[in-house]
Scaffold this active site. Sequence first.
Site, PDB file in Angstrom:
ATOM      1  CD  GLU A 121      -2.472  -1.532   2.691  1.00 45.73           C
ATOM      2  OE1 GLU A 121      -3.271  -2.516   2.851  1.00 45.73           O
ATOM      3  OE2 GLU A 121      -2.562  -0.933   3.418  1.00 45.73           O
ATOM      4  CB  CYS A 127       2.370   6.924   3.887  1.00 49.13           C
ATOM      5  SG  CYS A 127       2.276   5.658   5.296  1.00 49.13           S
ATOM      6  CB  CYS A 149       5.177  -5.859   9.123  1.00 49.90           C
ATOM      7  SG  CYS A 149       6.933  -5.346  10.510  1.00 49.90           S
ATOM      8  CB  CYS A 166       3.142  -5.005  16.493  1.00 43.86           C
ATOM      9  SG  CYS A 166       4.962  -3.751  16.060  1.00 43.86           S
ATOM     10  CB  CYS A 192       0.395  -3.476  13.442  1.00 43.75           C
ATOM     11  SG  CYS A 192       1.051  -2.599  11.278  1.00 43.75           S
ATOM     12  CB  CYS A 229       0.242   0.735   6.969  1.00 39.26           C
ATOM     13  SG  CYS A 229       1.437  -0.622   9.235  1.00 39.26           S
TER      14      CYS A 229
HETATM   15  N1  SAH Z   1       6.959  -0.536  10.918  1.00 40.29           N
HETATM   16  C1  SAH Z   1       7.806   1.277  10.812  1.00 40.29           C
HETATM   17  C2  SAH Z   1       6.682   1.353   9.915  1.00 40.29           C
HETATM   18  C3  SAH Z   1       5.482   1.013   9.523  1.00 40.29           C
HETATM   19  S1  SAH Z   1       4.586   1.510  11.158  1.00 40.29           S
HETATM   20  C4  SAH Z   1       7.746   0.730  12.374  1.00 40.29           C
HETATM   21  O1  SAH Z   1       6.263   0.472  13.409  1.00 40.29           O
HETATM   22  O2  SAH Z   1       7.869   1.979  13.156  1.00 40.29           O
HETATM   23  C5  SAH Z   1       3.799   3.577  11.352  1.00 40.29           C
HETATM   24  C6  SAH Z   1       3.605   3.519  12.028  1.00 40.29           C
HETATM   25  O3  SAH Z   1       1.777   3.050  12.522  1.00 40.29           O
HETATM   26  C7  SAH Z   1       3.615   3.328  13.467  1.00 40.29           C
HETATM   27  O4  SAH Z   1       4.441   3.889  14.450  1.00 40.29           O
HETATM   28  C8  SAH Z   1       3.302   2.130  13.725  1.00 40.29           C
HETATM   29  O5  SAH Z   1       3.580   1.831  15.337  1.00 40.29           O
HETATM   30  C9  SAH Z   1       1.864   3.332  13.535  1.00 40.29           C
HETATM   31  N2  SAH Z   1       0.598   2.097  14.234  1.00 40.29           N
HETATM   32  C10 SAH Z   1       0.878   0.412  13.039  1.00 40.29           C
HETATM   33  N3  SAH Z   1      -0.161   0.457  13.232  1.00 40.29           N
HETATM   34  C11 SAH Z   1      -1.537   1.078  14.179  1.00 40.29           C
HETATM   35  C12 SAH Z   1      -3.148   1.641  13.978  1.00 40.29           C
HETATM   36  N4  SAH Z   1      -3.032   0.705  14.261  1.00 40.29           N
HETATM   37  N5  SAH Z   1      -2.629   2.246  14.769  1.00 40.29           N
HETATM   38  C13 SAH Z   1      -2.551   4.113  15.270  1.00 40.29           C
HETATM   39  N6  SAH Z   1      -1.017   3.489  14.850  1.00 40.29           N
HETATM   40  C14 SAH Z   1      -0.571   2.273  13.957  1.00 40.29           C
HETATM   41 FE1  SF4 Z   2       5.637  -3.618  11.189  1.00 38.96          FE
HETATM   42 FE2  SF4 Z   2       3.107  -2.467  12.145  1.00 38.96          FE
HETATM   43 FE3  SF4 Z   2       5.280  -3.089  14.415  1.00 38.96          FE
HETATM   44 FE4  SF4 Z   2       5.472  -1.403  11.934  1.00 38.96          FE
HETATM   45  S1  SF4 Z   2       3.543  -1.104  13.653  1.00 38.96           S
HETATM   46  S2  SF4 Z   2       6.750  -2.848  12.444  1.00 38.96           S
HETATM   47  S3  SF4 Z   2       4.541  -2.056  10.692  1.00 38.96           S
HETATM   48  S4  SF4 Z   2       3.808  -4.776  12.725  1.00 38.96           S
END
Ligand code: SAH
Ligand code: SF4
Length: 356
Positions: free
Chosen positions: A94, A107, A114, A118, A121, A338
Amino acid sequence: MNRIHLYELDQPALTQWVTETLRQPKFRAAQIWDWLYRQYAPDFATMSNLPVALRAQLEESATLGVGTVVDEQHSSDGQTKKLLFQLHDGQYIESVLMKYDKRRTLCISTQAGCAMGCVFCATGQMGFFRHLTVGEIVAQVLYFARELAQTAEHVTNIVMMGMGEPLHNYENTVTAVDRLTDPNGFNLGARKITISTVGLVPAMRRYADEQRQTPLAVSLHAATDAERDKLIPINRKWPLVELLDACRYYVEKTHRRITFEWALINGENDTVAQAQKLGELVQGMLCHVNLIPLNPTAGYGGKPSSPERVRKFQEVLAAYGVSSTVRVRRGIDIQAGCGQLRDRMLLARAQNSAQL
Ligand code: SAH
Ligand code: SF4
């Protein structure tokens, strides 16, 4: 035959490929470079000053796109646009364009899926498929640059906050940054590109050692290991003391401010106690905190914090002298968080095939 992605190559490598592999004169390489980075050509057919035979040769042996756009969403205010690309091997990524005042921020993704898992996410919930190549990372930017050029607009900022963990795909990510900041090429300022990491400590230290000018954002989301372990599995490998050490190291080495990302989850990491712990952890550091109310996802039950709780959190940070900004997650109505668009499409496909 495997086609070469032209955005994979820097100028010397492109010249070498054009002269040695295609056996063309050097000036043809300069013309192609110009089409790639100044004219933003969508395909080889557009490269009108190249002989037809060379265009056919390029068509056969090279590529310059991201893949096929399989879904496209526009936010109701028209300011955010999200694309779902299907790559040549069937993977999905995306990319999002956000318009804000004069800014045109992209973005972009660095991986399909990934590996970090997390829990909140959408990308983490789907797991890891593969790293993106340099060409695939750069081509996402050129796709939007091409589109914006039609209205005489430019890409002004890039955040590596789409799918994937950029520092897990270190080499390709930093090479893509080099390509995008090449003064002879796309020529975007290094400070206009932000790399966001979940906190891969050794890679962060390497990044600091390389004195890179591209700003770093760290997804912190919790200020105690007990809380962070629950949200971000990788915290068990590199707990907060090590992560904060690496952050301080980065600031020392680069003299650059570090940004901490914090997705506020109601009743989870938005408590006064977490805010105080965060204040204690980062007090005195050259840093800024971005507070983002959680964007709800299918695989996680957490809810975004209420505006009052967000305000309170910010107040506590301010008492520690820690600056913060509350960001509204743009394009929530188009699943611009994302990983969410891919989920939406796969769900729709599953429903369609169930109905057949
Ligand atoms: N992997 C990297 C970059 C991609 S995620 C990282 O984790 O930093 C980009 C940002 O979106 C990160 O700060 C992540 O924690 C946040 N993010 C992911 N899912 C989210 C959600 N459901 N609500 C708010 N922020 C989210
Ligand atoms: Fe991966 Fe999502 Fe965690 Fe970023 S927030 S490291 S994209 S799992």
